[in-house]
Motif scaffolding. Structure first.
Motif, PDB file in Angstrom:
ATOM      1  N   ARG A   1      17.987 102.293  20.332  1.00 23.87           N
ATOM      2  CA  ARG A   1      19.240 102.761  21.351  1.00 23.87           C
ATOM      3  C   ARG A   1      20.650 102.308  20.728  1.00 23.87           C
ATOM      4  NH1 ARG A   1      18.023  99.712  25.294  1.00 23.87           N
ATOM      5  NH2 ARG A   1      15.719 100.450  25.364  1.00 23.87           N
ATOM      6  N   ASP A   2      20.550 101.173  20.229  1.00 22.35           N
ATOM      7  CA  ASP A   2      22.053 100.695  19.766  1.00 22.35           C
ATOM      8  C   ASP A   2      22.458 102.060  18.581  1.00 22.35           C
ATOM      9  OD1 ASP A   2      22.719  98.627  21.121  1.00 22.35           O
ATOM     10  OD2 ASP A   2      21.988  97.267  19.520  1.00 22.35           O
TER      11      ASP A   2
ATOM     12  N   GLN B   1      21.467 104.905  18.324  1.00 23.06           N
ATOM     13  CA  GLN B   1      22.002 106.147  18.764  1.00 23.06           C
ATOM     14  C   GLN B   1      23.049 106.014  19.537  1.00 23.06           C
ATOM     15  OE1 GLN B   1      19.027 107.150  21.911  1.00 23.06           O
ATOM     16  NE2 GLN B   1      20.498 108.815  22.661  1.00 23.06           N
ATOM     17  N   ASN B   2      23.482 104.869  20.231  1.00 18.86           N
ATOM     18  CA  ASN B   2      25.027 105.139  20.756  1.00 18.86           C
ATOM     19  C   ASN B   2      25.997 105.083  19.908  1.00 18.86           C
ATOM     20  OD1 ASN B   2      23.714 104.558  23.243  1.00 18.86           O
ATOM     21  ND2 ASN B   2      23.728 102.322  23.189  1.00 18.86           N
TER      22      ASN B   2
ATOM     23  N   ASN C   1      26.431 108.558  18.787  1.00 17.69           N
ATOM     24  CA  ASN C   1      27.063 109.181  19.995  1.00 17.69           C
ATOM     25  C   ASN C   1      28.546 109.117  19.991  1.00 17.69           C
ATOM     26  OD1 ASN C   1      24.702 110.581  20.465  1.00 17.69           O
ATOM     27  ND2 ASN C   1      24.530 109.355  22.143  1.00 17.69           N
ATOM     28  N   GLU C   2      29.173 107.878  19.639  1.00 19.37           N
ATOM     29  CA  GLU C   2      30.630 107.750  19.729  1.00 19.37           C
ATOM     30  C   GLU C   2      31.139 108.221  18.480  1.00 19.37           C
ATOM     31  OE1 GLU C   2      31.462 103.464  19.575  1.00 19.37           O
ATOM     32  OE2 GLU C   2      30.246 103.196  21.405  1.00 19.37           O
TER      33      GLU C   2
ATOM     34  N   ASN D   1      24.181 108.496  28.632  1.00 20.38           N
ATOM     35  CA  ASN D   1      23.674 107.228  27.693  1.00 20.38           C
ATOM     36  C   ASN D   1      23.252 106.161  28.688  1.00 20.38           C
ATOM     37  OD1 ASN D   1      24.294 108.052  25.108  1.00 20.38           O
ATOM     38  ND2 ASN D   1      26.482 107.162  25.506  1.00 20.38           N
TER      39      ASN D   1
ATOM     40  N   GLU E   1      22.283 102.777  29.594  1.00 22.82           N
ATOM     41  CA  GLU E   1      22.834 101.421  28.825  1.00 22.82           C
ATOM     42  C   GLU E   1      22.087 100.284  29.585  1.00 22.82           C
ATOM     43  OE1 GLU E   1      26.747 100.963  27.429  1.00 22.82           O
ATOM     44  OE2 GLU E   1      26.560  98.933  27.636  1.00 22.82           O
TER      45      GLU E   1
END
Lengths: 246, 368
Positions: free
Chosen positions: B140-141, B143-144, B147-148, B157, B159
């Motif tokens: 997930r990290d 992926q984030n 996305n940024e 998102n 979180e």
């Protein structure tokens, strides 16, 4: 009156319907060795607890060392010594520490306490054992220490609850020498026992049966009265008629 | 007062002479902390992971590196087919396999959507869950971050944040638990045993005949154990901070004050037990069975109280450990102030007073 250290009149203690101590009256004089006999369950322990200020009576009057058991039991406690049949020393404390501890409990301290402690150690010939743990000493020594500790603060009366239980006859005889010594110094000795030979050593003996005092006199007079040649004979004649046991 | 000091001195002699008890008193917290810290942990560290990478591109490699570098995983090997997963699991070494499909990077950059499959060995469901959570968090990290970079519109998102204990360290759970249990065990058992011992040896009788006030006799018993228990608390906290790397979030003073209150609670319980028990064995038995077991079950340390049937939840309210445990967690882990622990504090005070009241009443009855 100044010579009387224990005085009871009609002293009674009930537990519910059960009358443990039934109107007992007697007097004990200063310096006397007073034997307090009775079968198990006769009420000895209850009577002794009242006199030590641990129990309050249901009725009757009692004065110990001049203090009233109803209202002044704190004062009574200061003027009595007590030794139980378990000898009640701390096994994992040294001999000297035990003496100092019990002395301290009775308010002795500082130089006075140190001096009395060393005196006692010398008198009992325990110089080499003073720093040993009490647990490592033989029973007879523990008994002597326990007694000496009980009179360290020079009480007016010392209560001995079956002080010679489980000790051999020679040691018992030696123990009675200590008792005589204390009595000569003016300490009144109030002793319960199951050994009839010890009853002979007492100045006066009371025998409790079913909560009452059935006989009270010197051993000689009691033997005369009950026409027997030993205290055992006196005791058996009285105790046979007892209704309560255990 | 001086007489009181004589009594306390005697108690210290007892405690210090009795080497075996002393070892238990000071060794038990250390052993328990080490056990829970290193042996009985439900954290998963350096778990072996298998990789089945069908795409072998930059994106998959980046993720694999990250997983390998985290302290929870180490890559045990690369597989070439799904069949190998099952046979590796059977050997029992790895618990997790990560499968990257073909064209992983392409799917991300063009279809904005890619799949990763995690396969876990769920023969031990707890560990499987934990491993899956750790791996998902790493993915997930990643992926984030993507996305940024891309600033994609309309993406939700998710979180998740584990408040107060972001790394899910089990120390946060067991340190308060160990504190609670140790206090309960030592405070209640040691005091009750030491009072009952005096009854057994007949020394209590002599003390009661003496001019000493009975209350002083009892108090003098409590003070050495209060100090010892307090030492244990300090020992546990020191180990928590310096050995297990935990930080005390809230006020240390508040934590220690609440601990002293709880020690007094357990000492009064010990006093209460001593009025019931006639031998040291009975005192020890009551302390272990009637105190330790409920403490273990109902403190919330081992089993969450929320999951219990309602009647048991009600019962749990009567157990003092539950309240102390919640105080310690609030202050130590969450860093909350006094205003948040007023309720459990008051409950503990009330319980203590109740125990003392009953104990003193029983004590007097025995005398009369």
């Amino acid at each position: 009156m100044t010579d009387t250290v224990i005085h009871t009149n009609g002293l009674t203690r009930k537990f519910g319907d059960f009358i443990a101590v039934n109107a007992i009256s007697f007097e004990v004089k200063k310096g006397e060795i007073f034997g307090f006999l009775g079968a198990n369950g006769a009420g000895k322990t209850t009577a002794m607890k009242i006199l030590c200020g641990l129990l309050s009576p249901s009725s009757g009057e009692a004065k110990v060392a001049g203090y009233d058991v109803y209202t002044q039991n704190e004062s009574i406690k200061k003027h009595i010594g007590y030794m139980s049949q378990k000898f009640s020393l701390y096994e994992n404390l040294k001999v000297r520490e035990n003496i100092k501890f019990y002395g301290g409990i009775y308010g002795l301290r500082g130089a006075d306490l140190n001096q009395k402690t060393e005196q006692l150690i010398n008198r009992l010939g325990l110089e080499n054992e003073a720093d040993k743990l009490v647990g490592s000493l033989p029973l007879g020594w523990k008994q002597k220490i326990a007694f000496s500790v009980a009179i360290l603060h020079k009480p007016k009366i010392v209560f001995l609850d079956e002080p010679t239980g489980g000790v051999d006859p020679v040691t018992r005889r030696q123990f009675w020498d200590l008792i005589y010594e204390a009595a000569n110094e003016g300490i009144t000795v109030f002793v319960t026992t199951h050994y009839m030979d010890e009853a002979e050593y007492c100045d006066r003996v009371s025998i409790m049966v079913d909560g009452s005092i059935a006989a009270l006199d010197t051993p000689e007079k009691l033997k005369e009265q009950f026409k027997t040649n030993s205290m055992e004979g006196v005791f058996l004649q009285l105790a046979r008629n007892a209704k309560r046991s255990e | 007062m001086k007489v009181f000091l004589t009594l306390i001195k005697k108690e210290f002699w007892h405690v210090l002479r009795d080497k075996r008890s002393l070892v238990i008193l000071l060794g038990l917290p250390i052993v328990m902390m080490l056990l829970f810290g290193f042996a009985l942990t439900n954290e998963v560290k350096n778990s072996e992971v298998l990789i089945l990478d069908f795409s072998k591109d930059q994106a998959s490699q980046t993720l694999i590196d990250r997983i390998d570098h985290s302290e929870y995983f180490s890559i045990a090997g690369n597989l070439s087919s799904e069949k190998e997963i099952v046979s590796s699991f059977r050997k029992g070494k790895s618990r997790l396999a990560i499968i990257f499909p073909q064209d992983f990077q392409n799917s991300i950059s063009h279809e904005k959507k890619a799949q990763i499959r995690l396969v876990a060995d769920a023969s031990d469901p707890n560990t499987a869950n934990i491993v899956i959570n750790y791996a998902s968090a790493i993915i997930r990290d990643y992926q984030n971050e993507l996305n940024e970079e891309k600033k994609l519109p309309y993406t939700i998102n998710l979180e998740t944040k584990m408040l107060y204990n972001p790394q899910l360290k089990s120390a946060f759970n067991f340190v308060p638990g160990v504190m609670t249990l140790i206090m309960m065990l030592l405070g209640a058992m040691m005091t009750s045993v030491s009072i009952v011992r005096e009854k057994e040896t007949g020394t209590m009788e002599v003390l009661l005949v003496s001019p000493m006030k009975p209350i002083l006799v009892v108090l003098s018993k409590a003070i050495p154990y209060l100090l010892l228990c307090f030492t244990d608390i300090i020992l546990i906290l020191l180990m928590a901070v310096f050995v297990l790397g935990m930080t005390i979030q809230g006020s240390l003073v508040l934590l220690l004050a609440e601990s002293i209150l709880f020690i007094i609670t357990t000492l009064s319980l010990g006093l209460l037990i001593s009025t019931i028990a006639s031998t040291q064995q009975i005192a020890m038995f009551i302390s272990l069975v009637a105190l330790m077991l409920p403490s273990l079950i109902f403190s919330g340390f081992m089993f969450p109280i929320e999951n219990m049937p309602i009647p048991l939840q009600v019962i749990s309210n009567l157990i003092p450990t539950k309240w102390y445990y919640s105080i310690v967690r609030s202050v130590m882990v969450k860093g909350l102030g006094f205003e948040y622990v007023i309720k459990p504090t008051l409950i503990l005070i009330a319980m203590t007073l109740a125990y003392l009241f009953i104990a003193i009443k029983k004590f007097k009855i025995r005398l009369a």
